[in-house]
Design a protein around this motif. Structure first.
Motif, PDB file in Angstrom:
ATOM      1  N   UNK A 156       0.845  -1.195   0.000  1.00 10.09           N
ATOM      2  CA  UNK A 156       0.000   0.000   0.000  1.00 10.09           C
ATOM      3  C   UNK A 156       0.882   1.247   0.000  1.00 10.09           C
ATOM      4  N   UNK A 157       0.240   2.412   0.072  1.00  7.22           N
ATOM      5  CA  UNK A 157       0.957   3.671   0.207  1.00  7.22           C
ATOM      6  C   UNK A 157       1.988   3.914  -0.876  1.00  7.22           C
ATOM      7  N   UNK A 209       9.131  -0.345   3.783  1.00  6.56           N
ATOM      8  CA  UNK A 209       8.048  -0.570   2.833  1.00  6.56           C
ATOM      9  C   UNK A 209       6.717  -0.487   3.559  1.00  6.56           C
ATOM     10  N   UNK A 210       5.645  -0.235   2.809  1.00  2.00           N
ATOM     11  CA  UNK A 210       4.311  -0.065   3.379  1.00  2.00           C
ATOM     12  C   UNK A 210       3.394  -1.194   2.932  1.00  2.00           C
ATOM     13  N   UNK A 221       2.773  -8.483  -7.855  1.00  8.56           N
ATOM     14  CA  UNK A 221       2.653  -7.919  -6.513  1.00  8.56           C
ATOM     15  C   UNK A 221       1.185  -7.635  -6.193  1.00  8.56           C
ATOM     16  N   UNK A 222       0.732  -8.021  -5.000  1.00  6.85           N
ATOM     17  CA  UNK A 222      -0.604  -7.621  -4.541  1.00  6.85           C
ATOM     18  C   UNK A 222      -0.510  -6.202  -3.987  1.00  6.85           C
ATOM     19  N   UNK A 223      -1.272  -5.283  -4.605  1.00 10.44           N
ATOM     20  CA  UNK A 223      -1.170  -3.871  -4.243  1.00 10.44           C
ATOM     21  C   UNK A 223      -2.562  -3.254  -4.157  1.00 10.44           C
ATOM     22  N   UNK A 224      -2.633  -2.130  -3.460  1.00 13.27           N
ATOM     23  CA  UNK A 224      -3.847  -1.331  -3.551  1.00 13.27           C
ATOM     24  C   UNK A 224      -3.985  -0.849  -4.991  1.00 13.27           C
TER      25      UNK A 224
END
Length: 332
Positions: free
Chosen positions: A89-90, A109-110, A143-146
């Protein structure tokens, strides 16, 4: 007497978990050697895989790009051990999607997870929890991301308005092939998607996101160009056209300029580091400027120093250039 250290297997990635190492025949003792770097508990990297601070031409990378590459490297290591309910995230999610954000002062990392999941507590990892109806996620390059719209709104409370606009511009950007109406790729999202993201519900940063929305554009190619556009607006100059094809009297395409005043034949060209270190780009810039001049266009070349360190000098140059083309100074 200890024998020579065996090389790490070629089948092992640059970043890897303990279990991945074991599957390749590497035991824990081997992971304490000097050619292995501990990234997080249970996650490692080959020591030589740390991103270089030089660009492809041998020049020094811009600090933002150095930070982005380190984020990708650390995120790649962390995803080897990341629990299934956690996602990036972020600013880390922005870095993974190559969206422009100012770097944090550290390489932490966020990550985040949805309530009621437990946020990880790992050194070097900033974690948060978010309510399910306030976030959407996707997978980008493994990558799993927002999602980019969620990333934009979630960072709204963290970023200054110019950086929030630059990030929003990048999310909705429609990168066009010069001289055509065709796109190089589809945008991450639309302006309507950002509106919908804001409407998910109350959270920090919504007021800033709402202030940014009206000035977002899908035609800005970089953060400095977004910042320059905002400066021109702040100074009361006419609102420029964006992503402009410049042609000569016969209709031949001379080039594409991100910020321009076609009615005055004035083009603003932001000169990023790649314009300096790439010989091909440098040669193209010189030829483009020559052809613009022949077509009676004036090119204002904007450097990082002009834009960020001496903006009042840039303002004087911009105003004088437009007045030389009969701009009355009344704005638009």
């Amino acid at each position: 007497m200890t024998g020579p250290r065996l090389a790490l297997p070629a089948t092992l990635s640059d970043t890897f978990s303990v279990s991945e190492a074991r599957a390749c025949g590497v035991d824990r003792g081997r992971l304490r050697a000097g050619d292995v770097e501990s990234m997080f508990r249970g996650a490692y990297a080959r020591a030589g895989s740390v991103p270089s601070e030089e660009d492809e031409g041998g020049g020094v990378l811009h600090p933002r790009e150095r930070w982005r590459r380190r984020q990708l490297h650390r995120a790649d290591a962390y995803r080897r051990i990341m629990l299934s309910h956690v996602f990036f995230s972020g600013r880390t999610a922005a870095a993974i999607c190559d969206l422009p954000v100012p770097p944090r002062p550290t390489d932490d990392i966020e990550v985040a997870c949805v309530v009621p999941g437990q946020a990880p507590r790992v050194r070097g990892v900033l974690s948060a929890r978010v309510r399910e109806h306030l976030v959407s996620t996707t997978t980008h390059r493994g990558f799993r991301v927002t999602s980019p719209p969620s990333t934009w709104v979630m960072l709204a409370a963290d970023l200054a308005l110019p950086d929030l606009v630059a990030l929003g511009d990048a999310v909705i950007r429609r990168p066009r092939i010069a001289g055509t109406s065709r796109l190089e790729r589809q945008p991450f999202a639309t302006l309507e998607d950002l509106h919908a993201e804001i409407d998910r519900g109350r959270r920090p940063g919504l007021a800033a996101a709402r202030r940014a929305l009206p000035v977002l554009s899908p035609h800005s190619a970089s953060a400095p160009e977004s910042h320059l556009r905002l400066r021109l607006r702040e100074w009361g100059l006419p609102y420029p056209a964006l992503d402009v094809d410049v042609r000569d009297a016969s209709g031949r395409l001379l080039g594409c300029t991100e910020i321009a005043y076609p009615e005055f034949r004035v083009a603003f060209e932001y000169e990023g580091d790649h314009h300096r270190v790439s010989r091909a780009q440098w040669d193209r810039d010189i030829e483009k400027a020559r052809e613009y001049t022949a077509a009676r266009w004036i090119t204002v070349r904007v450097t990082a120093r002009l834009l960020y360190a001496t903006p009042e000098r840039l303002r004087g140059i911009a105003e004088a250039t437009l007045r030389s083309r009969d701009w009355s100074g009344g704005g638009s």
